[in-house]
Design an enzyme around this catalytic site. Structure first.
Site, PDB file in Angstrom:
ATOM      1  N   SER A  13       3.026  -8.956   9.985  1.00  0.00           N
ATOM      2  CA  SER A  13       3.410  -8.503   8.649  1.00  0.00           C
ATOM      3  C   SER A  13       4.572  -9.367   8.165  1.00  0.00           C
ATOM      4  O   SER A  13       4.501 -10.583   8.235  1.00  0.00           O
ATOM      5  CB  SER A  13       3.769  -7.016   8.694  1.00  0.00           C
ATOM      6  OG  SER A  13       3.998  -6.521   7.389  1.00  0.00           O
ATOM      7  N   HIS A  40      -0.660  -7.560   6.401  1.00  0.00           N
ATOM      8  CA  HIS A  40      -0.478  -6.637   5.285  1.00  0.00           C
ATOM      9  C   HIS A  40      -0.486  -7.467   4.003  1.00  0.00           C
ATOM     10  O   HIS A  40       0.455  -8.204   3.724  1.00  0.00           O
ATOM     11  CB  HIS A  40       0.849  -5.889   5.410  1.00  0.00           C
ATOM     12  CG  HIS A  40       0.891  -4.961   6.580  1.00  0.00           C
ATOM     13  ND1 HIS A  40       2.060  -4.417   7.048  1.00  0.00           N
ATOM     14  CD2 HIS A  40      -0.086  -4.470   7.369  1.00  0.00           C
ATOM     15  CE1 HIS A  40       1.790  -3.637   8.088  1.00  0.00           C
ATOM     16  NE2 HIS A  40       0.503  -3.655   8.295  1.00  0.00           N
ATOM     17  N   ASP A 134       2.945  -0.335  12.434  1.00  0.00           N
ATOM     18  CA  ASP A 134       1.528  -0.686  12.473  1.00  0.00           C
ATOM     19  C   ASP A 134       1.244  -1.568  13.689  1.00  0.00           C
ATOM     20  O   ASP A 134       1.968  -2.519  13.967  1.00  0.00           O
ATOM     21  CB  ASP A 134       1.124  -1.408  11.185  1.00  0.00           C
ATOM     22  CG  ASP A 134      -0.383  -1.426  10.986  1.00  0.00           C
ATOM     23  OD1 ASP A 134      -1.102  -0.768  11.762  1.00  0.00           O
ATOM     24  OD2 ASP A 134      -0.845  -2.106  10.045  1.00  0.00           O
TER      25      ASP A 134
END
Length: 247
Positions: A13, A40, A134
């Site tokens: 990310s 992301h 995540d």
């Protein structure tokens, strides 16, 4: 190699671009694995990741299309606005919920969970720089399925939230900078002892005398008796440690 190859899921990310570049700069192009990169990405974001990674590797780099079948020595990139799952070595795209929805989306967890279910011991999960958590649940699923879990060393990450969250579970096999993670992955996927069919391990890797010697050493030094465990279970666990340690 046919269909007998590892699949590596990589979650990244914020701050993940440099980590990904460093990883693939140090990953030889002949490892034989397939790599799926999950980021992301905003639905209206035009990603240049394909062009950037093509500068770092000689492997083929693809933006994922629905139903795309995995091939070894290839890199697959999630498109914006989509979640991605793996089923029988084919990639399937799922539309993410509208951004106005209050439901939080975890694309890395979603993919790594499908990777664990599909590939079991042939799965490798990698979490690189990013904020939040995540990837944590996805790596736990891979660990539970008998795969391998790797995380970027937090001090080397631009954003250490995702790495630290994953490490806190206690299910991570190796914690290293991206360049070293690449070397570990290459070691795993090129292991001469690897066979996708777990039941083949006992005959190929250890004879009964060697296994008895190992269990006796563990019993003598750790006071743990493995002599009544199933032989195939012991073989798989020993093979896993052999792969991770390089011994």
């Amino acid at each position: 190699m046919g269909k007998n190859f590892f699949v590596v899921g990589i979650g990244a990310s914020a701050g993940g671009l440099r980590a990904l570049e460093e990883f693939f700069e140090n990953m030889p192009s002949d490892g034989g694995a397939a790599f799926i990169v999950i980021q992301h990405l905003s639905p209206d974001f035009k990603s240049l990741m394909k062009e950037l990674l093509e500068r770092c590797t000689r492997m083929a780099v693809y933006r994922v299309l629905e139903g795309m079948e995995l091939q070894p020595n290839s890199i697959y990139l999630i498109p914006p606005g989509k979640n991605l799952v793996l089923d029988r070595r084919k990639l399937h795209l799922i539309q993410q919920k509208d951004r106005r929805s209050r439901q939080v989306n975890f694309p890395i967890d979603i993919f790594l969970n499908s990777l664990a279910q599909t590939m079991r011991g042939q799965s490798i999960g990698v979490v690189l720089s990013g904020t939040g958590s995540d990837g944590t649940k996805g790596l736990a699923a891979i660990h539970q399925a008998g795969g391998f879990t790797l995380v970027q060393e937090p001090s080397s990450a631009q954003f250490d939230g995702m790495p630290r969250s994953a490490i806190a579970t206690g299910t991570i096999d190796r914690i290293l900078p991206p360049s070293d993670l690449a070397q570990v992955v290459y070691q795993l996927v090129r292991s001469p002892g690897f066979d996708a069919t777990a039941q083949h391990y006992p005959e190929r890797l250890l004879d009964p005398q060697s296994l008895q010697q190992i269990t006796e050493i563990i019993d003598r030094h750790e006071k743990t008796d493995f002599s009544h465990y199933k032989t195939k279970t012991l073989m798989r666990r020993i093979h896993r440690r052999y792969l991770m340690s390089g011994c």
